[in-house]
Scaffold this active site. Structure first.
Site, PDB file in Angstrom:
ATOM      1  N   SER A  20       0.780  -1.134   0.143  1.00 26.52           N
ATOM      2  CA  SER A  20      -0.061   0.076  -0.054  1.00 26.52           C
ATOM      3  C   SER A  20       0.663   1.314  -0.167  1.00 26.52           C
ATOM      4  O   SER A  20       1.906   1.385   0.721  1.00 26.52           O
ATOM      5  CB  SER A  20      -0.822  -0.163   1.304  1.00 26.52           C
ATOM      6  OG  SER A  20      -1.536   1.274   1.305  1.00 26.52           O
ATOM      7  N   LYS A  21       0.530   2.172  -0.842  1.00 22.75           N
ATOM      8  CA  LYS A  21       1.224   3.404  -0.986  1.00 22.75           C
ATOM      9  C   LYS A  21       0.487   4.358   0.246  1.00 22.75           C
ATOM     10  O   LYS A  21       1.094   5.838   0.241  1.00 22.75           O
ATOM     11  CB  LYS A  21       1.116   4.079  -2.293  1.00 22.75           C
ATOM     12  CG  LYS A  21       2.015   3.112  -3.271  1.00 22.75           C
ATOM     13  CD  LYS A  21       2.162   3.902  -4.700  1.00 22.75           C
ATOM     14  CE  LYS A  21       2.859   3.167  -5.875  1.00 22.75           C
ATOM     15  NZ  LYS A  21       4.458   2.825  -5.415  1.00 22.75           N
ATOM     16  N   SER A  22      -0.658   4.362   0.384  1.00 26.04           N
ATOM     17  CA  SER A  22      -1.229   5.127   1.732  1.00 26.04           C
ATOM     18  C   SER A  22      -0.521   5.547   2.672  1.00 26.04           C
ATOM     19  O   SER A  22      -0.240   6.871   3.132  1.00 26.04           O
ATOM     20  CB  SER A  22      -2.523   4.625   2.308  1.00 26.04           C
ATOM     21  OG  SER A  22      -3.498   4.320   0.978  1.00 26.04           O
ATOM     22  N   THR A  68      -8.538  -1.718   2.249  1.00 27.96           N
ATOM     23  CA  THR A  68      -8.147  -2.520   0.939  1.00 27.96           C
ATOM     24  C   THR A  68      -8.553  -3.859   0.573  1.00 27.96           C
ATOM     25  O   THR A  68      -9.073  -4.455   1.776  1.00 27.96           O
ATOM     26  CB  THR A  68      -6.816  -1.774   0.504  1.00 27.96           C
ATOM     27  OG1 THR A  68      -6.490  -2.232  -0.917  1.00 27.96           O
ATOM     28  CG2 THR A  68      -5.686  -2.437   1.270  1.00 27.96           C
ATOM     29  N   LYS A  72     -13.318  -4.592   1.366  1.00 29.83           N
ATOM     30  CA  LYS A  72     -14.000  -3.582   1.147  1.00 29.83           C
ATOM     31  C   LYS A  72     -15.551  -3.890   1.189  1.00 29.83           C
ATOM     32  O   LYS A  72     -16.256  -2.959   1.248  1.00 29.83           O
ATOM     33  CB  LYS A  72     -13.555  -3.075  -0.225  1.00 29.83           C
ATOM     34  CG  LYS A  72     -12.278  -2.185  -0.390  1.00 29.83           C
ATOM     35  CD  LYS A  72     -12.101  -1.827  -1.640  1.00 29.83           C
ATOM     36  CE  LYS A  72     -11.040  -0.758  -1.674  1.00 29.83           C
ATOM     37  NZ  LYS A  72     -11.012   0.066  -3.053  1.00 29.83           N
ATOM     38  N   ASP A  84     -25.321   5.268   1.860  1.00 28.11           N
ATOM     39  CA  ASP A  84     -25.959   4.375   0.779  1.00 28.11           C
ATOM     40  C   ASP A  84     -24.913   3.779   0.044  1.00 28.11           C
ATOM     41  O   ASP A  84     -25.187   3.473  -0.915  1.00 28.11           O
ATOM     42  CB  ASP A  84     -26.619   5.584   0.075  1.00 28.11           C
ATOM     43  CG  ASP A  84     -25.617   6.557  -0.624  1.00 28.11           C
ATOM     44  OD1 ASP A  84     -24.395   6.486  -0.359  1.00 28.11           O
ATOM     45  OD2 ASP A  84     -26.206   7.417  -1.556  1.00 28.11           O
ATOM     46  N   ASN A  93     -14.082   1.904   1.376  1.00 24.38           N
ATOM     47  CA  ASN A  93     -12.854   2.088   1.488  1.00 24.38           C
ATOM     48  C   ASN A  93     -12.361   3.184   2.489  1.00 24.38           C
ATOM     49  O   ASN A  93     -11.130   3.038   2.704  1.00 24.38           O
ATOM     50  CB  ASN A  93     -12.148   2.689   0.335  1.00 24.38           C
ATOM     51  CG  ASN A  93     -12.099   4.250  -0.028  1.00 24.38           C
ATOM     52  OD1 ASN A  93     -13.161   4.748   0.401  1.00 24.38           O
ATOM     53  ND2 ASN A  93     -11.396   4.606  -1.130  1.00 24.38           N
ATOM     54  N   ASP A 109     -13.276   6.696  -3.294  1.00 23.20           N
ATOM     55  CA  ASP A 109     -12.613   6.414  -4.711  1.00 23.20           C
ATOM     56  C   ASP A 109     -13.499   7.138  -5.869  1.00 23.20           C
ATOM     57  O   ASP A 109     -12.634   7.612  -6.783  1.00 23.20           O
ATOM     58  CB  ASP A 109     -12.751   4.879  -4.977  1.00 23.20           C
ATOM     59  CG  ASP A 109     -11.685   4.246  -4.477  1.00 23.20           C
ATOM     60  OD1 ASP A 109     -10.581   4.939  -4.107  1.00 23.20           O
ATOM     61  OD2 ASP A 109     -11.979   3.002  -4.105  1.00 23.20           O
ATOM     62  N   ALA A 135     -13.349  -1.089  -9.105  1.00 29.21           N
ATOM     63  CA  ALA A 135     -12.870   0.431  -9.389  1.00 29.21           C
ATOM     64  C   ALA A 135     -13.919   0.892 -10.377  1.00 29.21           C
ATOM     65  O   ALA A 135     -14.328   2.059 -10.491  1.00 29.21           O
ATOM     66  CB  ALA A 135     -11.746   0.321 -10.076  1.00 29.21           C
TER      67      ALA A 135
END
Ligand code: NAP
Length: 274
Positions: A20-22, A68, A72, A84, A93, A109, A135
């Site tokens: 993960s780059k988060s 992630t 999810k 919703d 996410n 996202d 996605a």
């Protein structure tokens, strides 16, 4: 308890999580703002997910987490307020802890995808979308909000894609991956094709008009074969880091109560691609 223990922190949870780059993104912003706080990866396996959430919600220093693969969908049952999300994007996410310990879930996202397009007028514009996975749902949610025109989804399984158009109330059609592209104003790749370790995405871009925009959600590699081909044709391109940074920016503000510093995206992109 030490002062460090009570510093606010947020996490990104997944299995695996090392890729993960988060943490890099949120850590860069915390440093840039000189804020006390931490953002860290947490390796949470599916069997441990419910216990993780139950434990963290009792910790006032925990501001929430990004979520992630593969959690999810499962987390939607573990928050108090999923909004919703279930009936729309269908995946969560971001979880944010409220002061009373209750948990709100959301998905950043769709807004992250839309942020690099926000200045454009896409109303009525024809769009082509590759892919119909998780996605793609965020992309279609954003496209429906932007009132785009005809949407053509190219996917390995067109039937699945057709169902998505109906879910988001979009006009369009679903075709096989090898069908010719329509003359779309915006082409988006939301499939895994072109990602390191996955098959390439080979498309004939010639049906696209000269002012078309080509947007690839894949960010490893950053300059995908699709973006290279679009660039060679002189088309405008948007890479996957824009969405990654855009969705993180919204989560950062929810966790730490301040927006990320402005004007630092180029520096951040350099760190993420080093
Ligand atoms: P996903 O739910 O697993 O969906 C993958 C999609 O790719 C599906 O439409 C699938 O087709 C298609 N696909 C996979 N392998 C294929 C193959 N060999 N041949 C043809 N089609 C294939 O994954 P996701 O979560 O949507 O993620 C998709 C990509 O978007 C990944 O590269 C991910 O890193 C990227 N992404 C980027 C961001 C960002 O912030 N930039 C955010 C989210 C995702 P079927 O429908 O036929 O199975």
């Amino acid at each position: 308890m030490t002062a460090a223990d009570s510093a606010p922190y947020a996490e990104v949870i997944g299995d695996p999580i090392a890729q993960s780059k988060s943490p890099l993104i949120h850590g860069f912003w915390l440093d840039a703002l000189g804020m006390k706080g931490e953002y860290r990866p947490a390796h949470v396996k599916p069997d441990d997910l419910a216990a993780y959430i139950a434990e963290r919600r009792t910790d006032p220093a925990w501001r929430g987490c990004n979520v992630t693969i593969p959690h999810k969908i499962a987390v939607m049952d573990l928050v108090d307020d999923p909004g919703d999300i279930r009936g729309t994007i269908g995946a969560m996410n971001t979880i944010v802890r409220q002061r009373d310990g209750s948990l709100i879930g959301t998905n950043t996202d769709a807004a992250g995808f839309y942020s690099p397009l926000a200045e454009l007028d896409l109303e009525g514009a024809p769009v082509a979308l590759i892919g119909a996975g998780g996605a793609a749902r965020a992309v279609l949610f954003a496209l429906a909000r932007a009132n785009v025109g005809h949407v053509t989804i190219l996917n390995r399984s067109p039937l699945k894609a057709m169902g998505l158009l109906a879910t988001f109330g979009l006009k369009g059609d679903a075709v096989a991956l090898d069908a010719p592209l329509p003359p779309a104003a915006l082409l988006v790749n939301s499939s895994s094709l072109g990602m390191t370790g996955q098959p390439p995405l080979d498309l004939d871009l010639s049906p696209l008009p000269d002012d078309a925009i080509v947007y690839d959600l894949v960010y490893a590699p950053l300059m995908t074969g699709l973006l290279r081909a679009a660039d060679a044709r002189g088309l405008d391109i948007v890479d996957g880091l824009d969405m990654l940074i855009g969705q993180a920016a919204l989560a950062f503000e929810l966790f730490f109560g301040a927006p990320p510093p402005g004007g630092r995206d180029e520096e951040l992109r350099a760190i993420l691609t080093a």
